[in-house]
Write a protein that holds these residues in place. Structure first.
Motif, PDB file in Angstrom:
ATOM      1  N   ASP A  33      -3.094 -34.107  -5.737  1.00 30.33           N
ATOM      2  CA  ASP A  33      -3.655 -33.372  -4.199  1.00 30.33           C
ATOM      3  C   ASP A  33      -5.343 -33.071  -4.578  1.00 30.33           C
ATOM      4  O   ASP A  33      -5.656 -32.153  -4.257  1.00 30.33           O
ATOM      5  CB  ASP A  33      -3.147 -32.359  -4.222  1.00 30.33           C
ATOM      6  N   LEU A  68      -0.491 -25.829  -5.651  1.00 24.87           N
ATOM      7  CA  LEU A  68       0.058 -27.045  -4.747  1.00 24.87           C
ATOM      8  C   LEU A  68       0.606 -26.291  -3.660  1.00 24.87           C
ATOM      9  O   LEU A  68       0.758 -26.611  -2.335  1.00 24.87           O
ATOM     10  CB  LEU A  68       0.856 -27.850  -5.371  1.00 24.87           C
ATOM     11  N   VAL A  69       1.314 -25.066  -3.998  1.00 24.94           N
ATOM     12  CA  VAL A  69       2.212 -24.364  -2.854  1.00 24.94           C
ATOM     13  C   VAL A  69       1.026 -23.648  -1.957  1.00 24.94           C
ATOM     14  O   VAL A  69       1.610 -23.911  -0.829  1.00 24.94           O
ATOM     15  CB  VAL A  69       3.031 -23.249  -3.752  1.00 24.94           C
ATOM     16  N   ARG A  71      -1.725 -24.863  -1.200  1.00 28.00           N
ATOM     17  CA  ARG A  71      -2.311 -25.814  -0.376  1.00 28.00           C
ATOM     18  C   ARG A  71      -1.201 -26.597   0.533  1.00 28.00           C
ATOM     19  O   ARG A  71      -1.849 -26.807   1.582  1.00 28.00           O
ATOM     20  CB  ARG A  71      -2.811 -27.085  -1.443  1.00 28.00           C
ATOM     21  N   GLY A  72       0.042 -26.513   0.172  1.00 33.38           N
ATOM     22  CA  GLY A  72       1.016 -26.938   1.106  1.00 33.38           C
ATOM     23  C   GLY A  72       1.430 -25.800   2.157  1.00 33.38           C
ATOM     24  O   GLY A  72       2.073 -26.130   2.903  1.00 33.38           O
ATOM     25  N   LYS A  79       8.950 -27.193   2.348  1.00 34.52           N
ATOM     26  CA  LYS A  79       7.395 -27.635   2.090  1.00 34.52           C
ATOM     27  C   LYS A  79       6.801 -27.645   0.839  1.00 34.52           C
ATOM     28  O   LYS A  79       6.132 -28.431   0.346  1.00 34.52           O
ATOM     29  CB  LYS A  79       7.026 -26.488   3.098  1.00 34.52           C
ATOM     30  N   THR A  80       7.431 -26.900  -0.055  1.00 34.72           N
ATOM     31  CA  THR A  80       6.911 -26.832  -1.463  1.00 34.72           C
ATOM     32  C   THR A  80       7.115 -27.934  -2.110  1.00 34.72           C
ATOM     33  O   THR A  80       6.194 -28.740  -2.846  1.00 34.72           O
ATOM     34  CB  THR A  80       7.488 -25.883  -2.322  1.00 34.72           C
ATOM     35  N   GLU A  82       7.735 -31.033  -0.695  1.00 31.14           N
ATOM     36  CA  GLU A  82       6.840 -31.967  -0.100  1.00 31.14           C
ATOM     37  C   GLU A  82       5.473 -31.934  -0.682  1.00 31.14           C
ATOM     38  O   GLU A  82       5.084 -33.201  -0.792  1.00 31.14           O
ATOM     39  CB  GLU A  82       7.149 -31.884   1.433  1.00 31.14           C
ATOM     40  N   SER A  83       4.995 -31.002  -0.661  1.00 32.43           N
ATOM     41  CA  SER A  83       3.659 -30.921  -1.304  1.00 32.43           C
ATOM     42  C   SER A  83       3.556 -31.429  -2.628  1.00 32.43           C
ATOM     43  O   SER A  83       2.476 -31.979  -3.081  1.00 32.43           O
ATOM     44  CB  SER A  83       3.183 -29.444  -1.390  1.00 32.43           C
ATOM     45  N   LYS A  84       4.424 -31.263  -3.447  1.00 40.41           N
ATOM     46  CA  LYS A  84       4.423 -31.570  -4.917  1.00 40.41           C
ATOM     47  C   LYS A  84       4.665 -33.163  -4.832  1.00 40.41           C
ATOM     48  O   LYS A  84       3.816 -33.599  -5.616  1.00 40.41           O
ATOM     49  CB  LYS A  84       5.640 -30.933  -5.771  1.00 40.41           C
ATOM     50  N   LYS A  86       3.901 -35.256  -2.370  1.00 36.17           N
ATOM     51  CA  LYS A  86       2.729 -35.772  -2.022  1.00 36.17           C
ATOM     52  C   LYS A  86       1.456 -35.749  -2.860  1.00 36.17           C
ATOM     53  O   LYS A  86       0.834 -36.792  -3.131  1.00 36.17           O
ATOM     54  CB  LYS A  86       2.232 -35.171  -0.747  1.00 36.17           C
ATOM     55  N   ALA A  87       1.456 -34.788  -3.710  1.00 31.62           N
ATOM     56  CA  ALA A  87       0.374 -34.736  -4.829  1.00 31.62           C
ATOM     57  C   ALA A  87       0.311 -35.633  -5.839  1.00 31.62           C
ATOM     58  O   ALA A  87      -0.714 -36.087  -6.305  1.00 31.62           O
ATOM     59  CB  ALA A  87       0.564 -33.260  -5.360  1.00 31.62           C
TER      60      ALA A  87
END
Length: 89
Positions: A33, A68-69, A71-72, A79-80, A82-84, A86-87
């Protein structure tokens, strides 16, 4: 208050991000990310806004995971994760 995620229960060793950090050899780099993670003498996290050094993979992982959390967003565990995911894509 600190966020809890599934890896707090399963063990961080099962988190793909921790696995990538722990597998770094001197000179290795990966990006998550728009955050650069590298291992030279120390583990490093670098972005447009920060440059932090860590003595061990666990400290680096905890800091990166928190970044990352943030930013997400803070909309729960889904959501956490998903953010990881995607990163690392």
């Amino acid at each position: 208050m600190q966020n809890t995620n599934i890896f707090d229960f399963l063990g961080v060793e099962t988190d793909l991000i921790y696995q990538k950090i722990a597998a770094l050899k001197t000179g290795d780099v990966f990006q998550a990310d728009n955050i650069i993670v590298r291992l030279e003498k120390y583990y490093e996290i670098e972005s447009d806004y920060e440059h932090e050094l860590f003595y061990n993979a666990m400290s680096c992982y905890q800091y990166l995971s928190d970044l990352l959390v943030k930013r997400g967003g803070n909309n729960g565990e889904q959501k956490t994760q998903e953010s990881k995911s995607k990163a690392l894509a």
